[in-house]
Design an enzyme around this catalytic site. Structure first.
Site, PDB file in Angstrom:
ATOM      1  N   ASP A  99       9.291   2.488   1.684  1.00 40.32           N
ATOM      2  CA  ASP A  99       8.314   3.308   2.242  1.00 40.32           C
ATOM      3  C   ASP A  99       8.011   3.123   3.636  1.00 40.32           C
ATOM      4  OD1 ASP A  99       5.605   4.100   3.040  1.00 40.32           O
ATOM      5  OD2 ASP A  99       4.536   3.644   1.130  1.00 40.32           O
ATOM      6  N   LYS A 149       2.735   9.889   8.386  1.00 36.90           N
ATOM      7  CA  LYS A 149       1.716   9.081   9.711  1.00 36.90           C
ATOM      8  C   LYS A 149       2.396   9.500  10.961  1.00 36.90           C
ATOM      9  CE  LYS A 149      -1.043   5.433   7.828  1.00 36.90           C
ATOM     10  NZ  LYS A 149      -0.633   5.191   6.522  1.00 36.90           N
ATOM     11  N   PHE A 186       0.931  -1.029  -0.043  1.00 34.57           N
ATOM     12  CA  PHE A 186      -0.108   0.046  -0.011  1.00 34.57           C
ATOM     13  C   PHE A 186       0.892   1.239   0.008  1.00 34.57           C
ATOM     14  CE2 PHE A 186      -2.539   3.514   2.054  1.00 34.57           C
ATOM     15  CZ  PHE A 186      -3.580   3.270   1.071  1.00 34.57           C
TER      16      PHE A 186
HETATM   17  C1  LIG Z   1      -0.770   5.347   5.034  1.00 35.22           C
HETATM   18  C2  LIG Z   1       0.007   4.907   4.256  1.00 35.22           C
HETATM   19  C3  LIG Z   1       0.450   5.447   3.028  1.00 35.22           C
HETATM   20  C4  LIG Z   1      -0.465   6.598   2.484  1.00 35.22           C
HETATM   21  O1  LIG Z   1      -0.457   7.724   3.340  1.00 35.22           O
HETATM   22  P1  LIG Z   1      -1.611   8.944   3.271  1.00 35.22           P
HETATM   23  O2  LIG Z   1      -1.237  10.001   4.386  1.00 35.22           O
HETATM   24  O3  LIG Z   1      -2.773   8.481   3.812  1.00 35.22           O
HETATM   25  O4  LIG Z   1      -1.651   9.347   2.031  1.00 35.22           O
HETATM   26  C5  LIG Z   1       1.208   5.257   2.167  1.00 35.22           C
HETATM   27  N1  LIG Z   1       2.115   4.117   2.324  1.00 35.22           N
HETATM   28  C6  LIG Z   1       2.188   3.403   3.515  1.00 35.22           C
HETATM   29  C7  LIG Z   1       2.955   2.355   3.872  1.00 35.22           C
HETATM   30  C8  LIG Z   1       1.252   3.777   4.385  1.00 35.22           C
HETATM   31  O5  LIG Z   1       0.869   2.901   5.722  1.00 35.22           O
END
Ligand SMILES: *Cc1c(COP(=O)(O)O)cnc(C)c1O
Length: 413
Positions: free
Chosen positions: A241, A270, A156
């Site tokens: 990420d 986050k 994700f």
């Molecule tokens: C939450 C998340 C995203 C997206 O972040 P947003 O602030 O919701 O756009 C991208 N990568 C990972 C691994 C995430 O957990």
């Protein structure tokens, strides 16, 4: 048990629980009418928080074990965050990228210090935007001959079109294609699949060190190191990420540091702002300087208030020794969950304060609801997985109150 934790649980009072009338029901009805249906209607309307506690609009208390999806690193209304944000709002709230400001420069320097090595930072407002920046950055660096990127099934990376193109979860990606991007998906954790997919025409590999939305699925040991080697051999960028895994979530600043690898690019968001919207894309070596003047931008990204909040988060993690704390209470949490000894609970996985309760049946929505009725907010991240990602400041006593209640929650599911 503290006086406050005694107020947790037993939300049996008729008409008081969210969804059973009162202010929460009214607000949820208005939400349903005014808001797009993409989130459904969430079950609880929250009014305020303090530490790891939150209260709904009808006055019911909950122990917050999800922290706004691994965001509220310092819990709610932490004095350091309140002070930093208030002071910055009263000094200089916004400049745009037409002007330099001290909180932004200081935060970039601070992050580079934690990451080590020669890097450069671009600030965003969210995780998706951090990955958009990373995607553009690796495209800029690669040039036109490297035509595709590789990402993982079950991964994700966000909901905007570029980040969504990289997202492995087909059910959320496919309704929005085509994307105009050649993204090739590989089985997460398979070194062979990665080796086969990454050629001299590959611009970059995007990976989470642990798949968060995928259900807190850690990479097998050695996978990131193998990915590093495969990318080096093919001349592709390794983008890690760390949007969910970073900022102390697993008991180290950034999870990739456990494997001793150096990515070319990392993305953060986050927990970085502790609840204020901020993300970052950090490039190392050549990747730090791959954007030329005018190549990318964001009006709000890294604004002074968000940067002040992030500095308060990083300072507090340091000053309060929260990394060691996360490791200790994280182990307590995992052991306590495992000790619940209920057939519905198959196993626990994850690290630090980032744990998945893997269920033997697809009943996570029921477990989430039963936990909520008992005064605990958790997240049904997948049909058979409950995600727990509390604030990093959660106390041992608070963890114990949840693990003590868990057998009963599972029984009532
Ligand atoms: C939450 C998340 C995203 C997206 O972040 P947003 O602030 O919701 O756009 C991208 N990568 C990972 C691994 C995430 O957990």
């Amino acid at each position: 048990m503290s006086e406050r934790s005694e107020r947790i649980g037993g939300h049996g009072a008729p008409g008081l629980s969210s969804g059973e009338g009162g202010l929460g029901t009214d607000l949820r009805n208005r939400f349903e009418t005014a808001m797009m249906p993409n989130y459904g209607v969430p079950p609880v309307a929250l009014a305020r928080g303090e530490g790891c506690r939150v209260w709904d609009v009808d006055g019911n208390a909950y122990l917050d074990l999800i922290g706004g999806i691994a965001v509220s690193a310092l819990g709610h209304a932490h004095p350091a965050l309140v002070e930093a944000v208030s002071a910055q709002a009263g000094t200089l709230a916004h400049t745009s990228n037409l002007f330099v400001h001290e909180p932004g420069v200081r935060l970039a320097e601070r992050l580079l210090g934690l990451l080590g090595g020669d890097g450069r930072v671009f600030f965003t407002n969210s995780g998706a935007e951090a990955n958009e920046a990373a995607y553009k950055l690796v495209r800029r660096h690669a040039g036109p001959d490297r035509t595709y990127v590789v990402a993982a099934d079950g991964g994700f990376h966000g909901r905007t079109m570029g980040a969504l193109a990289l997202t492995g979860k087909a059910s959320i990606r496919e309704p929005f294609g085509p994307f105009g991007a050649d993204v090739r998906f590989v089985t997460y954790g398979s070194v062979d699949a990665l080796r086969e997919a990454v050629t001299g025409e590959c611009a970059a590999v995007f990976l989470e060190p642990t798949q968060g939305e995928g259900g807190i699925v850690p990479a097998p040991e050695g996978y990131l190191a193998a990915a590093r080697q495969i990318c080096d051999e093919a001349g592709a960028a390794l983008v890690i990420d760390e949007i969910q895994s970073g900022i102390g979530r697993t008991g180290v600043w950034f999870q990739h540091q456990r494997e001793g690898i150096r990515p070319d690019v990392i993305t953060l968001a986050k927990g970085l702002g502790g609840g204020l919207p901020i993300g970052a894309c950090v490039g190392f070596g050549d990747y730090g300087t791959a954007f030329g003047k005018g190549d990318h931008g964001s009006t709000f990204g890294g604004n002074p208030i968000a940067c002040a909040a992030a500095l308060a988060v990083l300072d507090t993690i340091d000053k309060e020794g929260l990394l060691d704390h996360v490791t200790a209470v994280g182990e307590q949490l995992a052991d306590g969950i495992a000790a619940a000894g209920h057939p519905l609970l198959a196993r626990v996985r994850g690290a630090g304060l980032w744990r998945a309760l893997v269920l033997s049946e697809p009943k996570s929505a029921d477990v989430e609801a039963a936990a909520r009725d008992a005064g605990f907010l958790v997240n049904a991240v997948k049909p058979d997985v409950i995600r727990v990602a509390p604030p990093l400041i959660i106390t041992s006593g608070e963890v114990a109150s949840f693990t003590a209640a868990l057998p009963d929650i599972l029984r009532k599911t």
